[in-house]
Design a protein around this motif. Structure first.
Motif, short mmCIF file in Angstrom:
data_model
loop_
_atom_site.label_atom_id
_atom_site.label_comp_id
_atom_site.label_asym_id
_atom_site.label_seq_id
_atom_site.Cartn_x
_atom_site.Cartn_y
_atom_site.Cartn_z
N ILE A 1 -3.77 6.61 7.38
CA ILE A 1 -4.56 7.42 8.31
C ILE A 1 -6.04 7.06 8.22
O ILE A 1 -6.75 7.05 9.24
N LEU A 2 -6.52 6.70 7.03
CA LEU A 2 -7.91 6.28 6.90
C LEU A 2 -8.15 4.91 7.54
O LEU A 2 -9.21 4.68 8.14
N ALA A 3 -7.16 4.03 7.45
CA ALA A 3 -7.28 2.73 8.13
C ALA A 3 -7.35 2.94 9.64
O ALA A 3 -8.15 2.29 10.33
N LEU A 4 -6.53 3.85 10.14
CA LEU A 4 -6.56 4.17 11.56
C LEU A 4 -7.91 4.79 11.94
O LEU A 4 -8.51 4.42 12.96
N ALA A 5 -8.41 5.69 11.11
CA ALA A 5 -9.70 6.33 11.37
C ALA A 5 -10.82 5.29 11.42
O ALA A 5 -11.69 5.34 12.29
N ASP A 6 -10.79 4.35 10.50
CA ASP A 6 -11.81 3.30 10.47
C ASP A 6 -11.71 2.40 11.70
O ASP A 6 -12.72 2.01 12.28
N ARG A 7 -10.50 2.10 12.09
CA ARG A 7 -10.28 1.23 13.25
C ARG A 7 -10.78 1.90 14.54
O ARG A 7 -11.36 1.25 15.39
N VAL A 8 -10.56 3.21 14.65
CA VAL A 8 -10.98 3.95 15.83
C VAL A 8 -12.48 4.25 15.78
O VAL A 8 -13.11 4.41 16.82
N GLY A 9 -13.04 4.32 14.59
CA GLY A 9 -14.47 4.57 14.44
C GLY A 9 -14.85 6.04 14.48
O GLY A 9 -15.81 6.41 15.13
N VAL A 10 -14.10 6.87 13.78
CA VAL A 10 -14.40 8.31 13.76
C VAL A 10 -15.62 8.56 12.87
O VAL A 10 -15.97 7.74 12.04
#
Length: 186
Positions: free
Chosen positions: A67-76
């Motif tokens: 979920i953190l990898a996804l968050a970083d990819r999306v740029g939250v």
């Protein structure tokens, strides 16, 4: 899906309230709301993502990493990223859709907004969504946020739910009414 949009667990409400308080204190409420909307859209589009967050067999550490990898990819923003990490570490990632919905409801309530649930046969573009929100604001007198979803079975038109009111102007409903009136004639 209908029950998902109306019912939210107490756990989701508590996490959402805590996130809202933190976002207000750090003055990033709009950024967090935007981040959560992006995540909500991703969850709506990806079966794999929904399975990932709901899977009880994935270790908490792997949930957190994913979920953190996804968050970083999306740029939250940092607040949203930290929240997602906490939710994963606590083993509550399966409740994330409810947390997002509870956060959106709390934000709308504090802003004096109403949320209209709109179902259309095809996705609304930004201009259509803004036009619909403006028209609904004229009708109810408050700001109206649009929670749009697509259901190709409607064939055309839309179904709008705003509080206890519902307007079904879908082609499917019109055809059903026509069919019933034709049965009554013969």
């Amino acid at each position: 899906m209908a029950s998902e949009s109306t019912r939210v667990s107490g756990l989701a409400v508590r996490y959402a309230a805590a996130l809202h308080e933190l976002a207000e204190e750090t003055r990033v409420t709009d950024e967090v709301a935007r981040d959560l909307k992006v995540l909500q859209d991703m969850l709506g589009e990806s079966d794999d993502l929904r399975r990932f967050i709901a899977s009880p067999v994935i270790a908490r550490a792997d949930h957190e990493t994913g979920i953190l990898a996804l968050a970083d990819r999306v740029g939250v923003c940092a607040t949203t990223r930290n929240f997602l990490g906490l939710v994963a570490r606590k083993g509550r990632l399966a409740a994330l859709p409810g947390m997002i919905l509870a956060f959106q409801r709390e934000l709308a309530k504090r802003r004096g907004e109403l949320t209209a649930q709109v179902v259309t046969a095809r996705p609304l573009d930004d201009a259509q969504s803004a036009s619909l929100a403006a028209r609904l604001k004229q009708v109810v007198g408050n700001e109206v946020a649009i929670d749009a979803r697509v259901d190709p079975a409607l064939l055309g038109g839309m179904v709008v739910r705003l509080g206890s009111r519902m307007v079904d102007s879908s082609l499917r409903a019109q055809l059903q009414r026509l069919s019933l009136s034709m049965k009554g004639v013969g």
